[in-house]
Design a protein around this motif. Structure first.
Motif, PDB file in Angstrom:
ATOM      1  N   VAL A 267       0.841  -1.201   0.000  1.00  0.00           N
ATOM      2  CA  VAL A 267       0.000   0.000   0.000  1.00  0.00           C
ATOM      3  C   VAL A 267       0.880   1.256   0.000  1.00  0.00           C
ATOM      4  O   VAL A 267       0.613   2.232  -0.718  1.00  0.00           O
ATOM      5  CB  VAL A 267      -0.945  -0.009   1.221  1.00  0.00           C
ATOM      6  CG1 VAL A 267      -1.698   1.314   1.327  1.00  0.00           C
ATOM      7  CG2 VAL A 267      -1.932  -1.172   1.118  1.00  0.00           C
ATOM      8  N   GLY A 268       1.931   1.227   0.804  1.00  0.00           N
ATOM      9  CA  GLY A 268       2.830   2.379   0.847  1.00  0.00           C
ATOM     10  C   GLY A 268       3.514   2.627  -0.471  1.00  0.00           C
ATOM     11  O   GLY A 268       3.681   3.775  -0.896  1.00  0.00           O
ATOM     12  N   ALA A 269       3.928   1.563  -1.155  1.00  0.00           N
ATOM     13  CA  ALA A 269       4.586   1.713  -2.459  1.00  0.00           C
ATOM     14  C   ALA A 269       3.641   2.347  -3.471  1.00  0.00           C
ATOM     15  O   ALA A 269       4.054   3.182  -4.287  1.00  0.00           O
ATOM     16  CB  ALA A 269       5.068   0.360  -2.959  1.00  0.00           C
ATOM     17  N   LEU A 270       2.357   1.968  -3.420  1.00  0.00           N
ATOM     18  CA  LEU A 270       1.365   2.585  -4.314  1.00  0.00           C
ATOM     19  C   LEU A 270       1.239   4.077  -4.007  1.00  0.00           C
ATOM     20  O   LEU A 270       1.123   4.903  -4.922  1.00  0.00           O
ATOM     21  CB  LEU A 270       0.014   1.890  -4.159  1.00  0.00           C
ATOM     22  CG  LEU A 270      -0.083   0.457  -4.722  1.00  0.00           C
ATOM     23  CD1 LEU A 270      -1.435  -0.156  -4.373  1.00  0.00           C
ATOM     24  CD2 LEU A 270       0.125   0.479  -6.236  1.00  0.00           C
ATOM     25  N   GLY A 271       1.260   4.410  -2.725  1.00  0.00           N
ATOM     26  CA  GLY A 271       1.198   5.827  -2.352  1.00  0.00           C
ATOM     27  C   GLY A 271       2.402   6.599  -2.858  1.00  0.00           C
ATOM     28  O   GLY A 271       2.273   7.738  -3.335  1.00  0.00           O
TER      29      GLY A 271
ATOM     30  N   LEU B 108       3.903  10.470  -9.506  1.00  0.00           N
ATOM     31  CA  LEU B 108       3.104  10.983 -10.628  1.00  0.00           C
ATOM     32  C   LEU B 108       2.693  12.438 -10.393  1.00  0.00           C
ATOM     33  O   LEU B 108       2.675  13.247 -11.329  1.00  0.00           O
ATOM     34  CB  LEU B 108       1.864  10.102 -10.813  1.00  0.00           C
ATOM     35  CG  LEU B 108       2.123   8.679 -11.332  1.00  0.00           C
ATOM     36  CD1 LEU B 108       0.828   7.874 -11.335  1.00  0.00           C
ATOM     37  CD2 LEU B 108       2.721   8.721 -12.739  1.00  0.00           C
ATOM     38  N   LEU B 109       2.357  12.757  -9.153  1.00  0.00           N
ATOM     39  CA  LEU B 109       2.001  14.147  -8.832  1.00  0.00           C
ATOM     40  C   LEU B 109       3.178  15.070  -9.097  1.00  0.00           C
ATOM     41  O   LEU B 109       3.022  16.146  -9.693  1.00  0.00           O
ATOM     42  CB  LEU B 109       1.562  14.253  -7.374  1.00  0.00           C
ATOM     43  CG  LEU B 109       1.331  15.683  -6.834  1.00  0.00           C
ATOM     44  CD1 LEU B 109       0.196  16.369  -7.588  1.00  0.00           C
ATOM     45  CD2 LEU B 109       1.048  15.656  -5.329  1.00  0.00           C
ATOM     46  N   TYR B 110       4.366  14.664  -8.673  1.00  0.00           N
ATOM     47  CA  TYR B 110       5.553  15.474  -8.909  1.00  0.00           C
ATOM     48  C   TYR B 110       5.821  15.634 -10.412  1.00  0.00           C
ATOM     49  O   TYR B 110       6.175  16.713 -10.883  1.00  0.00           O
ATOM     50  CB  TYR B 110       6.763  14.843  -8.228  1.00  0.00           C
ATOM     51  CG  TYR B 110       6.818  15.060  -6.739  1.00  0.00           C
ATOM     52  CD1 TYR B 110       6.316  16.228  -6.164  1.00  0.00           C
ATOM     53  CD2 TYR B 110       7.380  14.105  -5.898  1.00  0.00           C
ATOM     54  CE1 TYR B 110       6.365  16.426  -4.799  1.00  0.00           C
ATOM     55  CE2 TYR B 110       7.440  14.304  -4.524  1.00  0.00           C
ATOM     56  CZ  TYR B 110       6.933  15.466  -3.975  1.00  0.00           C
ATOM     57  OH  TYR B 110       6.984  15.666  -2.627  1.00  0.00           O
ATOM     58  N   ALA B 111       5.677  14.544 -11.160  1.00  0.00           N
ATOM     59  CA  ALA B 111       5.896  14.623 -12.606  1.00  0.00           C
ATOM     60  C   ALA B 111       4.915  15.590 -13.256  1.00  0.00           C
ATOM     61  O   ALA B 111       5.280  16.363 -14.145  1.00  0.00           O
ATOM     62  CB  ALA B 111       5.769  13.230 -13.222  1.00  0.00           C
ATOM     63  N   GLN B 112       3.680  15.569 -12.791  1.00  0.00           N
ATOM     64  CA  GLN B 112       2.671  16.471 -13.352  1.00  0.00           C
ATOM     65  C   GLN B 112       2.997  17.924 -13.017  1.00  0.00           C
ATOM     66  O   GLN B 112       2.899  18.811 -13.877  1.00  0.00           O
ATOM     67  CB  GLN B 112       1.283  16.098 -12.811  1.00  0.00           C
ATOM     68  CG  GLN B 112       0.161  17.066 -13.176  1.00  0.00           C
ATOM     69  CD  GLN B 112      -0.085  17.133 -14.675  1.00  0.00           C
ATOM     70  OE1 GLN B 112       0.158  16.177 -15.403  1.00  0.00           O
ATOM     71  NE2 GLN B 112      -0.551  18.284 -15.141  1.00  0.00           N
ATOM     72  N   LEU B 113       3.397  18.167 -11.776  1.00  0.00           N
ATOM     73  CA  LEU B 113       3.684  19.540 -11.355  1.00  0.00           C
ATOM     74  C   LEU B 113       4.922  20.100 -12.041  1.00  0.00           C
ATOM     75  O   LEU B 113       4.976  21.283 -12.394  1.00  0.00           O
ATOM     76  CB  LEU B 113       3.873  19.586  -9.837  1.00  0.00           C
ATOM     77  CG  LEU B 113       2.619  19.379  -8.977  1.00  0.00           C
ATOM     78  CD1 LEU B 113       2.997  19.278  -7.508  1.00  0.00           C
ATOM     79  CD2 LEU B 113       1.628  20.526  -9.176  1.00  0.00           C
ATOM     80  N   MET B 114       5.933  19.267 -12.253  1.00  0.00           N
ATOM     81  CA  MET B 114       7.205  19.755 -12.778  1.00  0.00           C
ATOM     82  C   MET B 114       7.260  19.762 -14.302  1.00  0.00           C
ATOM     83  O   MET B 114       7.834  20.666 -14.900  1.00  0.00           O
ATOM     84  CB  MET B 114       8.353  18.912 -12.224  1.00  0.00           C
ATOM     85  CG  MET B 114       8.527  19.035 -10.715  1.00  0.00           C
ATOM     86  SD  MET B 114       9.852  17.984 -10.079  1.00  0.00           S
ATOM     87  CE  MET B 114      11.274  18.765 -10.819  1.00  0.00           C
ATOM     88  N   PHE B 115       6.691  18.759 -14.936  1.00  0.00           N
ATOM     89  CA  PHE B 115       6.836  18.641 -16.386  1.00  0.00           C
ATOM     90  C   PHE B 115       5.513  18.514 -17.139  1.00  0.00           C
ATOM     91  O   PHE B 115       5.444  18.800 -18.322  1.00  0.00           O
ATOM     92  CB  PHE B 115       7.691  17.399 -16.732  1.00  0.00           C
ATOM     93  CG  PHE B 115       8.981  17.324 -15.980  1.00  0.00           C
ATOM     94  CD1 PHE B 115      10.027  18.190 -16.276  1.00  0.00           C
ATOM     95  CD2 PHE B 115       9.157  16.409 -14.956  1.00  0.00           C
ATOM     96  CE1 PHE B 115      11.220  18.122 -15.583  1.00  0.00           C
ATOM     97  CE2 PHE B 115      10.350  16.331 -14.260  1.00  0.00           C
ATOM     98  CZ  PHE B 115      11.381  17.194 -14.578  1.00  0.00           C
ATOM     99  N   GLY B 116       4.475  18.038 -16.440  1.00  0.00           N
ATOM    100  CA  GLY B 116       3.256  17.634 -17.119  1.00  0.00           C
ATOM    101  C   GLY B 116       3.398  16.173 -17.518  1.00  0.00           C
ATOM    102  O   GLY B 116       4.413  15.785 -18.098  1.00  0.00           O
TER     103      GLY B 116
END
Length: 489
Positions: A453-457, A463-471
């Motif tokens: 469960v932690g690994a999924l988190g 993914l959130l970081y990738a979206q914020l930094m690069f899209g």
């Protein structure tokens, strides 16, 4: 951002070797000495590191800043030579004073919660040689970092560490506490020799000595503040740990050190020398635009990496302690959530605090450091009687939050600098992840469901970081090699 990322990756590579060798050494120490012996060794090391902080006279930070701002080879050589002279003089005085104190009776050792038996006295006698060596290493690392000789400095130091560890690990196993003292001293000597070699390759004389009042004043302007802060840091640590030993026992100091070491190694691997690199970079150009841009770029690089690495360590704290130490150190799981949370907060402090030194606000920087250290000691001593070793870690976390609030206030309201909304969101998300992951991980010794469960988190955070930094779309195109997915440079 690419240059920053490349240099931080090089520093991270060196820190990976530092951490890997430290993990090997700590594992041997844990198995050979146990929690009690590990606690004894760390108290002895603290005494010597406090002395080496005085011998270094805070000139590591001062070299980092002034060498980066220097405009000629000769000026940089004079700065290094003056730092050498201070180290040689102070180290000789300190080693002599400690030796006389040690011969005069057990008072010094009893003061820090240790007995004056023969093996402890022998180990401390060996470690006295570390005083000038550790100060010299601090000076050379700062000097080479200021030159932005990241590649050469990291390669030499990494080779020295790997070689020194391989040769000296058997010494620890055969000779116990005294062997650990020999190992640390020989490794530090090896690192210094490799760094000296790198200085010579760049055309500098690593052990040149000089006395130049003007240069000394230049170094002392920053060095004095750094000395006070560094000495206060070491002294506060000695006070808190000595109280911990007297209130509980030596094993609790070993437990605390195990938790502290494991967080330090992971932080060193993923973050490298962010603070020193930030000061060196900002000292070359202190215009508002450059400071704000560099600070935001640094935050964008280090916050995601720190959150993922520290969060994963917190989640896997049980297996990590078993692999890196032994089952005797599982109690450190209770300490790790506080230390990991404080370490993540400290990442932001490194970046937003760097402009104070780059822009000559040394007095303000020193006041902030002393308030932080005072809060740390007060909170730890207040919580220690009821919470034990966890109270020491909680005091550290509380002080770090206070430090961030004060340093951030200076950054925003005095300098009137800014941090992008993206970085504020990265910091908020990272804080939540580190706190939650480390808290959950501390509740289990080994549980595959919890880890899944932690690994999924963690993947969701990535993914959130990738979206914020690069899209996400641009990042995916870049991974597939499709044109148009370059992202921010």
């Amino acid at each position: 951002m690419r240059t920053i990322l490349v240099n931080l990756l090089r520093l991270g590579g060196m820190q990976l070797v530092i951490a890997a060798t430290a993990i090997v050494r700590n594992k041997v120490l844990a198995l050979r000495l146990g929690p009690d012996g590990f606690g004894e060794f760390m108290q002895l090391t603290l005494i010597v590191l406090t002395a080496s902080t005085i011998a270094a006279f805070g000139l590591g930070m001062s070299l980092n800043r002034n060498v980066a701002a220097a405009r000629s080879h000769e000026e940089r050589q004079r700065l290094l030579a003056q730092a050498n002279s201070v180290n040689v003089l102070l180290a000789a005085l300190l080693v002599a004073a400690l030796a006389v104190t040690l011969l005069g009776g057990p008072g010094l050792l009893e003061l820090v919660g240790l007995s004056a038996d023969a093996r402890i006295v022998l180990a401390l006698s060996i470690l006295l040689l570390l005083v000038p060596l550790e100060a010299a290493v601090q000076h050379r690392v700062a000097f080479l970092t200021a030159l932005l000789d990241i590649r050469g400095m990291t390669a030499g130091r990494s080779v020295a560490l790997a070689l020194g560890t391989a040769v000296t690990v058997p010494v620890v196993w055969w000779f116990g506490l005294a062997g650990a003292a020999v190992q640390l001293t020989l490794i530090t000597l090896t690192i210094m020799l490799f760094l000296d070699r790198r200085c010579r390759a760049l055309g500098y004389r690593p052990w040149a000595l000089t006395f130049d009042a003007r240069v000394l004043r230049t170094l002392a302007a920053f060095g004095g503040a750094s000395l006070i802060a560094g000495f206060t840091l070491q002294l506060s640590d000695v006070i808190v740990r000595s109280t911990l030993i007297r209130t509980t026992d030596l094993s609790q100091n070993g437990i605390y050190q195990a938790a502290l070491s494991i967080t330090h190694q992971v932080k060193a691997i993923v973050l490298g020398s962010v603070g020193s690199y930030a000061i060196a970079s900002l000292s070359q150009d202190t215009t508002r635009e450059h400071v704000v841009e560099t600070a935001n770029q640094l935050l964008a690089v280090v916050l995601p990496v720190a959150a993922l690495a520290l969060g994963m360590l917190g989640l896997l704290s049980g297996p990590a302690l078993y692999v890196l130490y032994s089952a005797e150190f599982y109690e450190a799981q209770r300490v790790l959530p506080w230390l990991l949370s404080a370490d993540f907060v400290h990442v932001a402090i490194w970046v937003v605090g760097a402009p104070l030194l780059a822009m000559h606000r040394v007095g303000a920087w020193l006041v902030l450091e002393l308030v932080y250290l005072g809060t740390r000691v007060a909170a730890a001593l207040l919580l220690l009687p009821t919470a034990g070793v966890v109270g020491v870690a909680a005091g550290h976390a509380i002080a770090t939050v206070v430090h961030l609030l004060l340093t951030g206030g200076y950054y925003f309201f005095v300098f009137r600098f800014s941090v992008s909304k993206r970085n504020l969101l990265l910091f908020a998300a990272g804080t939540c992840v580190v706190v939650i992951a480390s808290w959950v991980g501390s509740r289990v010794t080994f549980d595959l469901t919890t880890y899944a469960v932690g690994a999924l988190g963690m993947a969701a955070l990535g993914l959130l970081y990738a979206q914020l930094m690069f899209g996400l779309a641009a990042a995916w195109r870049s991974l597939r090699g499709v044109p148009g997915g370059g992202g921010e440079k």
